[in-house]
Design a protein around this motif. Structure first.
Motif, PDB file in Angstrom:
ATOM      1  N   GLU A   1     -10.125  -1.599   1.954  1.00 46.09           N
ATOM      2  CA  GLU A   1     -10.901  -1.733   0.725  1.00 46.09           C
ATOM      3  C   GLU A   1     -12.290  -2.282   1.019  1.00 46.09           C
TER       4      GLU A   1
ATOM      5  N   ARG B   1     -11.024   2.254  -2.160  1.00 42.80           N
ATOM      6  CA  ARG B   1      -9.875   1.974  -1.310  1.00 42.80           C
ATOM      7  C   ARG B   1      -9.434   3.281  -0.646  1.00 42.80           C
ATOM      8  N   TYR B   2      -9.327   3.276   0.676  1.00 47.42           N
ATOM      9  CA  TYR B   2      -8.807   4.421   1.406  1.00 47.42           C
ATOM     10  C   TYR B   2      -7.366   4.131   1.778  1.00 47.42           C
ATOM     11  N   THR B   3      -6.454   5.060   1.459  1.00 45.36           N
ATOM     12  CA  THR B   3      -5.031   4.880   1.716  1.00 45.36           C
ATOM     13  C   THR B   3      -4.511   6.021   2.590  1.00 45.36           C
ATOM     14  N   HIS B   4      -3.743   5.673   3.607  1.00 45.60           N
ATOM     15  CA  HIS B   4      -3.115   6.669   4.483  1.00 45.60           C
ATOM     16  C   HIS B   4      -1.623   6.410   4.518  1.00 45.60           C
TER      17      HIS B   4
ATOM     18  N   PRO C   1       0.782  -1.238   0.000  1.00 47.52           N
ATOM     19  CA  PRO C   1       0.000   0.000   0.000  1.00 47.52           C
ATOM     20  C   PRO C   1       0.812   1.286   0.000  1.00 47.52           C
TER      21      PRO C   1
ATOM     22  N   ASP D   1      -4.025   0.737   4.106  1.00 52.33           N
ATOM     23  CA  ASP D   1      -5.219   0.979   3.321  1.00 52.33           C
ATOM     24  C   ASP D   1      -6.329   0.028   3.737  1.00 52.33           C
TER      25      ASP D   1
END
Length: 244
Positions: free
Chosen positions: A105, A92-95, A38, A103
């Motif tokens: 999903e 999908r959230y990515t930090h 990620p 991340d």
């Protein structure tokens, strides 16, 4: 539960090695590949991810990921196995925090696939005797019979949720962990719960990232279950969508 041990193509050999049930009964996963590490997914970058691997069956996958706002991206892809062909769409959230990344999903998918009694064509012979669980007074389920359908004569659908953690000790390498659960259904097949977890390493080689992961995968339903080894090889090609 153990089923009839008549060999059934490549599945029988794999299932015998990992202790699964023969012949298999399951609704297929709508997503098979796990998308690599990620922390490479910086804001403003899209990606094309291609992968091959094996868990309950061998698979191939192609996914496109596009950023919409910082940290959030939409994805669409297709996955194929000897038992299924499905398409999926999700978010999908990515930090990212320095050299660390995580991340999460979430998505839905549909297509064709699944197995009932290994998709045997003889509909007169049961593949499960329907034994009662030990220590209970519940009536045993009725015998399970094939329905004569092939995998690709079954409509399949379901949803998935997953997570990933990654770390880049050097700019050219990243180690990561991924996990996913899926709930799927197919024609004449019980609702099936899938789980998978992989640990892997990904290398930056020129403009692309190449990675490999190993781990464990399983499925459960009220007629069958399987636990076994999972392996995945993937290539991610990032591309600039807009300026950061």
């Amino acid at each position: 539960m153990r089923h009839d041990r008549t060999p059934h193509r490549h599945w029988s050999l794999l299932a015998a090695l990992v202790g699964g049930c023969i012949p298999p009964t399951f609704a297929p996963p709508v997503r098979a590949a796990h998308f690599g590490a990620p922390a490479r997914m910086a804001s403003g970058l899209g990606a094309v991810h291609a992968a091959v691997g094996t868990m309950a069956a061998r698979y191939g996958s192609l996914t496109v990921s596009l950023p919409v706002v910082p940290g959030l991206r939409v994805e669409a892809g297709g996955d194929g196995t000897e038992y299924s062909g499905t398409g999926s769409a999700g978010v999908r959230y990515t930090h990212l925090a320095g050299r660390l990344g995580m991340d999460a999903e979430l998505g839905l998918g549909a297509g064709a696939g699944g197995a009932l009694c290994g998709n045997e064509r003889d509909t007169t012979r049961p593949c499960s005797a329907g034994q009662r669980d030990p220590g209970t007074r519940d009536a045993p389920p009725p015998p399970l019979y094939p329905d004569g359908r092939t995998a690709f004569e079954r409509f399949a659908f379901g949803g998935y949720a997953g997570f990933g953690f990654g770390a880049r000790p050097w700019p050219w390498v990243e180690v990561y962990l991924r996990g996913r659960v899926q709930l799927t259904r197919a024609t004449h097949v019980p609702t099936t719960l899938w789980g998978s977890a992989l640990g892997g390493v990904q290398f930056k080689i020129g403009p692309v990232d190449v990675g490999a992961g190993v781990g464990w995968a399983c499925y459960f339903n009220d007629r069958d279950q399987n636990n076994g080894f999972a392996l995945e090889l993937g290539v991610t090609v990032p591309f600039r969508v807009h300026a950061p």
